[in-house]
Enzyme design. Structure first.
Site, mmCIF file in Angstrom:
data_model
loop_
_atom_site.group_PDB
_atom_site.id
_atom_site.type_symbol
_atom_site.label_atom_id
_atom_site.label_comp_id
_atom_site.label_asym_id
_atom_site.label_seq_id
_atom_site.Cartn_x
_atom_site.Cartn_y
_atom_site.Cartn_z
ATOM 1 C CB ILE A 18 33.714 14.654 61.661
ATOM 2 C CG1 ILE A 18 32.206 14.427 61.545
ATOM 3 C CG2 ILE A 18 34.429 13.405 61.228
ATOM 4 C CD1 ILE A 18 31.752 14.166 60.081
ATOM 5 C CB SER A 19 31.533 14.599 67.151
ATOM 6 O OG SER A 19 31.960 15.921 67.353
#
Ligand code: SAH
Length: 217
Positions: free
Chosen positions: A60-61
């Site tokens: 997840i960025s």
């Protein structure tokens, strides 16, 4: 309660302090709970200033890079948006808070399935899901109707996939990390009456975009 104040601190110190000013973007970050998109064992890290592992070697960025890409796109309530790399579905939810419709594509079936379940549970009705190779864009139906006001790619490509620039509506914008597998530049392409305009928005690090118009496995 604990998550609420962590989320507020994330917005203040990671986003606003670094120049995120777009009110739509800030509001979406305060509405969507990031901890719901993070695996149980690392929920306590959900509001950290970093990417986090979501399994399948994917991440997840980092919140800031997601906010920056969304701000650069100048999202509007009427926009139809294509997202490549659903991953956890966190960015998908943020987009769905702001725009009319989000079309999201993911190449790992377990990820798109769990993202779709979660986003359905959370009540989002304006998201459309596809399992497959997003370097080719969204290929269903009439190509003339498959045009997007904004395209956001959450994985790094060696070059700009032509299928994606081809699916930009007039005055539409595409944002994509481009470079080698370790380090990239955030490239923005705007489609105008006179052709495509490229700008460079600085360095970033993303997992590879794997597919026909991306990296080979
Ligand atoms: N926006 C996501 C970030 C996911 S990381 C989030 O907020 O969680 C990038 C994702 O892109 C990974 O899940 C990876 O599987 C996916 N991906 C890589 N190549 C792809 C391709 N060709 N088509 C669709 N998804 C791709």
């Amino acid at each position: 309660m604990k998550h609420r104040s962590s989320c507020e601190n994330m917005i203040k110190y990671q986003l606003v302090a670094r120049g995120i000013t777009d009110e739509n973007v800030l509001k979406a970050f305060s509405t969507v709970p990031r901890h719901r998109f993070v695996p149980d064992e690392i929920k306590y890290l959900a509001y950290n200033d970093s990417p986090l592992s979501i399994g399948e070697e994917q991440t997840i960025s980092q919140p800031y890079i997601v906010a920056l890409m969304m701000q650069i796109l100048e999202l509007k309530g009427s926009d139809k948006v294509l997202e490549i790399g659903t991953g956890s579905g966190y960015q998908t939810a943020l987009l769905a808070e702001i725009v009319k419709e989000v079309y999201t594509v993911e190449r790992i079936s377990s990820l798109i399935r769990s993202a779709e379940d979660l986003l359905n549970n959370m009540g989002y009705k304006n998201i459309f899901y596809k399992f497959g190779d997003g370097t080719l864009g969204w290929k269903d139906g009439n190509p003339e109707q498959n045009k997007f006001d904004k395209i956001i790619v959450a994985a790094a490509a060696p070059d700009i996939p032509e299928s994606l620039t081809g699916q930009l509506a007039m005055n539409g914008k595409l944002i994509i990390p481009t470079g080698n597998r370790m380090y990239q530049q955030l490239v923005v392409i705007t489609r105008t009456e006179d052709g495509y305009i490229h700008t460079n928005e600085g360095g970033c690090m993303f997992v590879p975009l794997i597919g026909d118009e991306g990296w080979q496995e």
